[in-house]
Design a protein around this motif. Structure first.
Motif, PDB file in Angstrom:
ATOM      1  N   VAL A  89       4.879 -58.554  40.587  1.00  0.00           N
ATOM      2  CA  VAL A  89       4.434 -59.937  40.800  1.00  0.00           C
ATOM      3  C   VAL A  89       5.377 -60.920  40.118  1.00  0.00           C
ATOM      4  N   ASN A  90       6.049 -60.473  39.050  1.00  0.00           N
ATOM      5  CA  ASN A  90       6.988 -61.365  38.349  1.00  0.00           C
ATOM      6  C   ASN A  90       8.286 -61.578  39.124  1.00  0.00           C
ATOM      7  N   LYS A  91       8.517 -60.762  40.181  1.00  0.00           N
ATOM      8  CA  LYS A  91       9.695 -60.955  41.037  1.00  0.00           C
ATOM      9  C   LYS A  91       9.433 -62.030  42.102  1.00  0.00           C
ATOM     10  N   ILE A  92       8.159 -62.355  42.324  1.00  0.00           N
ATOM     11  CA  ILE A  92       7.796 -63.304  43.381  1.00  0.00           C
ATOM     12  C   ILE A  92       7.407 -64.654  42.797  1.00  0.00           C
ATOM     13  N   PHE A  93       6.503 -64.643  41.804  1.00  0.00           N
ATOM     14  CA  PHE A  93       5.977 -65.891  41.242  1.00  0.00           C
ATOM     15  C   PHE A  93       6.516 -66.095  39.835  1.00  0.00           C
ATOM     16  N   GLY A  94       6.591 -67.357  39.432  1.00  0.00           N
ATOM     17  CA  GLY A  94       7.118 -67.693  38.121  1.00  0.00           C
ATOM     18  C   GLY A  94       6.182 -68.593  37.338  1.00  0.00           C
ATOM     19  N   GLN A  95       6.492 -68.745  36.067  1.00  0.00           N
ATOM     20  CA  GLN A  95       5.711 -69.591  35.171  1.00  0.00           C
ATOM     21  C   GLN A  95       5.719 -71.040  35.666  1.00  0.00           C
ATOM     22  N   ASP A  96       4.580 -71.729  35.545  1.00  0.00           N
ATOM     23  CA  ASP A  96       4.402 -73.148  35.885  1.00  0.00           C
ATOM     24  C   ASP A  96       4.545 -73.443  37.374  1.00  0.00           C
ATOM     25  N   GLU A  97       4.508 -72.408  38.201  1.00  0.00           N
ATOM     26  CA  GLU A  97       4.623 -72.602  39.649  1.00  0.00           C
ATOM     27  C   GLU A  97       3.258 -72.920  40.248  1.00  0.00           C
ATOM     28  N   MET A  98       3.248 -73.579  41.409  1.00  0.00           N
ATOM     29  CA  MET A  98       2.005 -73.859  42.136  1.00  0.00           C
ATOM     30  C   MET A  98       1.885 -72.864  43.284  1.00  0.00           C
ATOM     31  N   VAL A  99       0.727 -72.206  43.384  1.00  0.00           N
ATOM     32  CA  VAL A  99       0.519 -71.199  44.433  1.00  0.00           C
ATOM     33  C   VAL A  99      -0.764 -71.512  45.189  1.00  0.00           C
ATOM     34  N   ASP A 100      -0.882 -70.927  46.385  1.00  0.00           N
ATOM     35  CA  ASP A 100      -2.097 -71.023  47.189  1.00  0.00           C
ATOM     36  C   ASP A 100      -2.790 -69.666  47.182  1.00  0.00           C
ATOM     37  N   VAL A 101      -4.111 -69.681  47.164  1.00  0.00           N
ATOM     38  CA  VAL A 101      -4.908 -68.449  47.135  1.00  0.00           C
ATOM     39  C   VAL A 101      -5.715 -68.362  48.416  1.00  0.00           C
ATOM     40  N   ILE A 102      -5.624 -67.221  49.107  1.00  0.00           N
ATOM     41  CA  ILE A 102      -6.339 -66.998  50.365  1.00  0.00           C
ATOM     42  C   ILE A 102      -7.250 -65.790  50.181  1.00  0.00           C
ATOM     43  N   GLY A 103      -8.517 -65.940  50.532  1.00  0.00           N
ATOM     44  CA  GLY A 103      -9.448 -64.826  50.352  1.00  0.00           C
ATOM     45  C   GLY A 103     -10.754 -65.077  51.082  1.00  0.00           C
ATOM     46  N   VAL A 104     -11.721 -64.204  50.809  1.00  0.00           N
ATOM     47  CA  VAL A 104     -13.039 -64.274  51.435  1.00  0.00           C
ATOM     48  C   VAL A 104     -14.073 -64.505  50.339  1.00  0.00           C
ATOM     49  N   THR A 105     -14.957 -65.471  50.560  1.00  0.00           N
ATOM     50  CA  THR A 105     -15.929 -65.862  49.533  1.00  0.00           C
ATOM     51  C   THR A 105     -17.025 -64.810  49.387  1.00  0.00           C
ATOM     52  N   ARG A 106     -17.849 -64.974  48.361  1.00  0.00           N
ATOM     53  CA  ARG A 106     -18.984 -64.087  48.141  1.00  0.00           C
ATOM     54  C   ARG A 106     -19.976 -64.210  49.289  1.00  0.00           C
ATOM     55  N   GLY A 107     -20.484 -63.101  49.770  1.00  0.00           N
ATOM     56  CA  GLY A 107     -21.463 -63.118  50.849  1.00  0.00           C
ATOM     57  C   GLY A 107     -22.869 -63.385  50.315  1.00  0.00           C
ATOM     58  N   LYS A 108     -23.627 -64.261  51.001  1.00  0.00           N
ATOM     59  CA  LYS A 108     -25.001 -64.588  50.607  1.00  0.00           C
ATOM     60  C   LYS A 108     -26.029 -64.120  51.642  1.00  0.00           C
ATOM     61  N   GLY A 109     -25.561 -63.649  52.811  1.00  0.00           N
ATOM     62  CA  GLY A 109     -26.489 -63.191  53.838  1.00  0.00           C
ATOM     63  C   GLY A 109     -26.975 -64.315  54.736  1.00  0.00           C
ATOM     64  N   PHE A 110     -28.062 -64.066  55.459  1.00  0.00           N
ATOM     65  CA  PHE A 110     -28.665 -65.042  56.385  1.00  0.00           C
ATOM     66  C   PHE A 110     -29.528 -66.001  55.578  1.00  0.00           C
ATOM     67  N   LYS A 111     -29.198 -67.276  55.630  1.00  0.00           N
ATOM     68  CA  LYS A 111     -29.912 -68.284  54.828  1.00  0.00           C
ATOM     69  C   LYS A 111     -30.423 -69.413  55.711  1.00  0.00           C
ATOM     70  N   GLY A 112     -31.476 -70.079  55.225  1.00  0.00           N
ATOM     71  CA  GLY A 112     -32.041 -71.224  55.930  1.00  0.00           C
ATOM     72  C   GLY A 112     -31.259 -72.491  55.663  1.00  0.00           C
ATOM     73  N   VAL A 113     -31.719 -73.602  56.242  1.00  0.00           N
ATOM     74  CA  VAL A 113     -30.961 -74.851  56.157  1.00  0.00           C
ATOM     75  C   VAL A 113     -30.964 -75.444  54.751  1.00  0.00           C
ATOM     76  N   THR A 114     -32.024 -75.199  53.983  1.00  0.00           N
ATOM     77  CA  THR A 114     -32.091 -75.777  52.631  1.00  0.00           C
ATOM     78  C   THR A 114     -31.012 -75.172  51.730  1.00  0.00           C
ATOM     79  N   SER A 115     -30.833 -73.848  51.832  1.00  0.00           N
ATOM     80  CA  SER A 115     -29.817 -73.180  51.026  1.00  0.00           C
ATOM     81  C   SER A 115     -28.428 -73.341  51.630  1.00  0.00           C
ATOM     82  N   ARG A 116     -28.350 -73.265  52.958  1.00  0.00           N
ATOM     83  CA  ARG A 116     -27.046 -73.226  53.628  1.00  0.00           C
ATOM     84  C   ARG A 116     -26.383 -74.602  53.715  1.00  0.00           C
ATOM     85  N   TRP A 117     -27.177 -75.641  54.007  1.00  0.00           N
ATOM     86  CA  TRP A 117     -26.630 -76.983  54.187  1.00  0.00           C
ATOM     87  C   TRP A 117     -27.178 -77.984  53.177  1.00  0.00           C
ATOM     88  N   HIS A 118     -28.028 -77.523  52.241  1.00  0.00           N
ATOM     89  CA  HIS A 118     -28.582 -78.389  51.188  1.00  0.00           C
ATOM     90  C   HIS A 118     -29.379 -79.556  51.782  1.00  0.00           C
TER      91      HIS A 118
END
Length: 252
Positions: free
Chosen positions: A55-84
């Motif tokens: 990883v030290n061959k790709i990224f360096g100190q004080d650099e700005m990076v972007d993170v791509i991933g998948v969020t925590r799953g919460k399952g099937f939710k209603g409108v109060t939880s899902r859209w507040h």
């Protein structure tokens, strides 16, 4: 290849056996190589064929990076939880965690903008502009000594590793090279994320700031941590019963 190719991509895989998870199959990814001519790209990839790329061959100190991933799953939710959405009054017929009106008579369909129940979490997300605070080296051999001092700063009196006392909750011990980023990252522990270099020219004061860490907290993250290293705890608390018994058995 150098004569006819327009785009050069390489296939990389993770070393899954180095990570403390039960998964056996490595993650694979196709990565596009940018910069230079086609011949330069082919030579760059050929030199690194079947070799470890830290990883030290790709990224360096004080650099700005972007993170791509998948969020925590919460399952099937209603409108109060899902859209507040605001809950309806207490005496509402057939439930109160609902949307009161899902649209007018015409147009005779439900608009896309109306809050509905459904899947919450487990969504693909990209978070941009995370600053790299430290590019840390993993445990390595220096002569006959194993070096674990990768979390100490110039202000620390003792050597310490990045793993807090008792390990990272739900993960364990970090023994390999690591990146320390500012901010949170999507997904639960052990979920794979993709890091990429920022796509924009970073000109802000935050992006150009030089980071000098003064202290990294390695106290226990499972409860109220008081001690930074095991030696500090032993000096304050005294010998534990198991340590005393071990000393007695070795003495006899």
């Amino acid at each position: 290849m150098k004569k006819y190719c327009k785009v050069i991509r390489l296939i990389a895989h993770t070393q899954i056996k180095l990570v403390p998870i039960s998964q056996k199959k490595a993650h694979m990814m196709e990565i596009q190589v940018n910069g230079g001519s086609i011949a330069d790209k082919v030579d760059f990839v050929r030199e690194r064929l079947e070799k470890q790329l830290g990883v030290n061959k790709i990224f360096g100190q004080d650099e700005m990076v972007d993170v791509i991933g998948v969020t925590r799953g919460k399952g099937f939710k209603g409108v109060t939880s899902r859209w507040h959405c605001k809950k309806l009054p207490r005496k509402t017929h057939k439930g109160l965690r609902k949307v009161a009106c899902i649209g007018a008579w015409h147009p005779s369909r439900v608009q896309y903008s109306v809050a509905r129940a459904g899947q919450k979490g487990y969504h693909h997300r990209t978070e941009v502009n995370k600053k790299v605070y430290r590019v840390g080296a993993g445990y390595h051999q220096d002569g006959n000594k194993v070096v674990k001092n990768n979390a100490a700063t110039g202000f620390d009196l003792t050597d310490k590793s990045i793993t807090p006392m008792g390990g990272f909750p739900h993960y364990g011990e970090v023994k390999q090279d690591f990146l320390m980023l500012k901010g949170c990252i999507m997904g639960p522990k052990k979920r794979v994320v993709t890091l990429r270099k920022t796509l924009l020219a970073q000109t802000s004061r935050v992006a150009r700031e030089k980071i000098n860490l003064k202290f990294i907290d390695t106290s226990s993250k499972f409860g109220h941590g008081r001690f930074q290293v095991a030696a500090e705890k032993r000096a304050f608390m005294g010998l534990m019963k198991k340590d005393r018994l071990r000393e007695e058995t070795t003495a006899t």
